[in-house]
Design an enzyme around this catalytic site. Structure first.
Site, PDB file in Angstrom:
ATOM      1  N   GLY A   1       0.830  -1.190   0.000  1.00 26.70           N
ATOM      2  CA  GLY A   1       0.000   0.000   0.000  1.00 26.70           C
ATOM      3  C   GLY A   1       0.872   1.250   0.000  1.00 26.70           C
ATOM      4  CB  CYS A   2       0.344   4.662  -1.326  1.00 27.80           C
ATOM      5  SG  CYS A   2      -1.309   5.030  -0.703  1.00 27.80           S
TER       6      CYS A   2
END
Length: 311
Positions: free
Chosen positions: A115-116
Site C-alpha cells: 500500500g502507498c
C-alpha cells in the site's frame, strides 16, 4: 517469446498507470479486454488464464474473485489491493527490505503489492527494527501526507471539478478512527508489536507522498542522535537504486510532498538532533506507492533489470 500480461481492472487509476509504464514495451504482449466485457466473468477467466503475469487492480473482493478464476498454474499474480498483503501464502512486494525479500519476489507465484501509506512507514521503520535501533514495542507515531490521486477516480473528479467544494483547498485529515486499512501490513512487515498511531492527510495536489515518523531518541536502543540514525539508514539502503537516504542536515530545507512525483524513487530524509528525530519517506503515491512498485516487482519476477521502463 513475449511475456503475456493482463491487467484486471485496467480502467482504474492504478491499472491505467501500470499501462502507461509498460504499454510501449516490446518485450511484453498486453492482453486487453473489450470495454463492453469488463464485467463478463468468462471473458475475464479466459484472459486471466492466458496471461503469464496478471496485475489485479481491483477492490479486495474483486481481487479474491479474480484469483479464484485462475486455473493455470503458470500464471503469476501481482495484486495491488489489500486483499493478500498479510496472507502467508503471498510474498510482500517491497524488495528493498532485504536481499532475501528480493529473492522471494523473484520466485513468487503470488505477490502482494504494498500500500502507498504502508510503503512510507515501512521504508523508515523496518530497517530500524531490523538493525536493533527501534524497539519492536515502540509507541510509534506517523502522519502521512498524500496527493488526491491516491483516492481513485471519485476523489480525482471531486478535486478537479470546475466548481468544487471550497474545503478541498485545505488539507483534509481522514481515517480519524485510527484504523486505516494499511495498518495490518505495517505491523506485519515491520515487526512492530503494537499498531502505530497513524494519521493520513490528503491535500490539494495530484501526486506525491510524505510519510513522517516522529521519534524520541531516549526510547531508542543506544540513544542514537538523528545524525546517527540517518547514517545507519544510509548504510542499510546503500546498494539500492530506487531507495536512497539524503545526507543529514541539522536544519533541512522545507520538504515538499510532490518532489518525487512522476518517478519510482523513494527518498528518506532524517532530521532532528540529540533528543528527537523525524524520518520522512518522500515518494510518488502512484509510483513507488502503487503502479511503479508493481512494475518493478514484475521486472524482478521476470528476471529483468528492475529499473526497466521506470526511468
Amino acid at each position: 517469446m513475449k511475456t503475456k500480461v493482463y491487467i484486471d481492472g485496467q480502467s482504474g487509476t492504478t491499472g491505467l498507470q501500470i499501462y502507461d509504464r509498460i504499454g510501449a514495451r516490446e518485450d511484453l504482449d498486453l492482453l486487453r479486454i473489450n470495454e463492453d466485457k469488463r464485467h463478463d466473468i468468462e471473458e475475464r477467466r479466459r484472459l486471466l488464464n492466458a496471461a503469464d503475469i496478471v496485475f489485479l487492480c481491483l477492490p479486495d473482493e474483486g481481487a479474491r474473485e479474480a484469483v479464484s478464476l485462475i486455473e493455470n498454474d503458470r500464471v503469476r499474480v501481482i495484486d495491488a489491493s489489500t486483499a493478500h498483503r498479510t496472507d502467508p501464502g503471498w510474498v510482500y512486494g517491497f524488495p528493498e527490505l532485504s536481499r532475501e525479500q528480493r529473492e522471494k519476489i523473484a520466485g513468487a507465484r503470488r505477490l502482494a503489492n504494498p500500500g502507498c501509506h504502508a510503503t512510507g512507514l515501512i521504508a523508515g521503520t523496518a530497517p530500524l527494527i531490523r538493525m536493533g535501533i527501534l524497539p519492536a514495542d515502540y509507541p510509534l507515531t506517523c502522519y502521512s501526507l498524500t496527493g488526491y490521486t491516491g483516492g481513485g477516480k471519485k476523489m480525482i473528479k471531486a478535486y478537479e471539478a470546475k466548481n468544487r467544494d471550497e474545503s478541498l483547498s485545505a488539507p483534509g485529515l481522514y481515517g480519524l478512527d485510527l484504523r486505516h486499512k494499511h495498518l495490518p501490513e505495517m505491523k506485519a512487515v515491520t515487526g512492530l508489536i503494537y499498531d502505530p498511531v497513524f494519521l493520513p492527510v490528503v491535500d490539494d495536489y495530484a501526486q506525491g507522498m510524505a510519510s513522517t515518523l516522529l521519534l524520541q531518541n531516549r526510547l531508542l536502543h543506544g540513544r542514537p542522535s538523528a545524525a546517527e540514525v540517518c547514517q545507519r539508514l544510509a548504510d542499510y539502503y546503500r546498494d539500492e537504486h530506487f531507495v536512497r537516504v539524503r545526507p543529514y542536515e541539522k536544519k533541512p530545507d522545507t520538504i515538499y510532498a510532490n518532489h518525487l512525483a512522476g518517478t519510482n524513487h523513494l527518498e528518506l530524509i532524517v532530521g532532528g538532533g540529540e533528543e528527537q528525530t523525524f524520518v520522512t519517506a518522500l515518494f510518488d503515491n502512484l509510483g513507488k506507492g502503487a503502479s511503479g512498485a508493481a512494475v518493478q516487482n514484475m521486472n524482478i519476477m521476470l528476471g529483468l533489470d528492475e529499473t526497466l521502463g521506470l526511468e
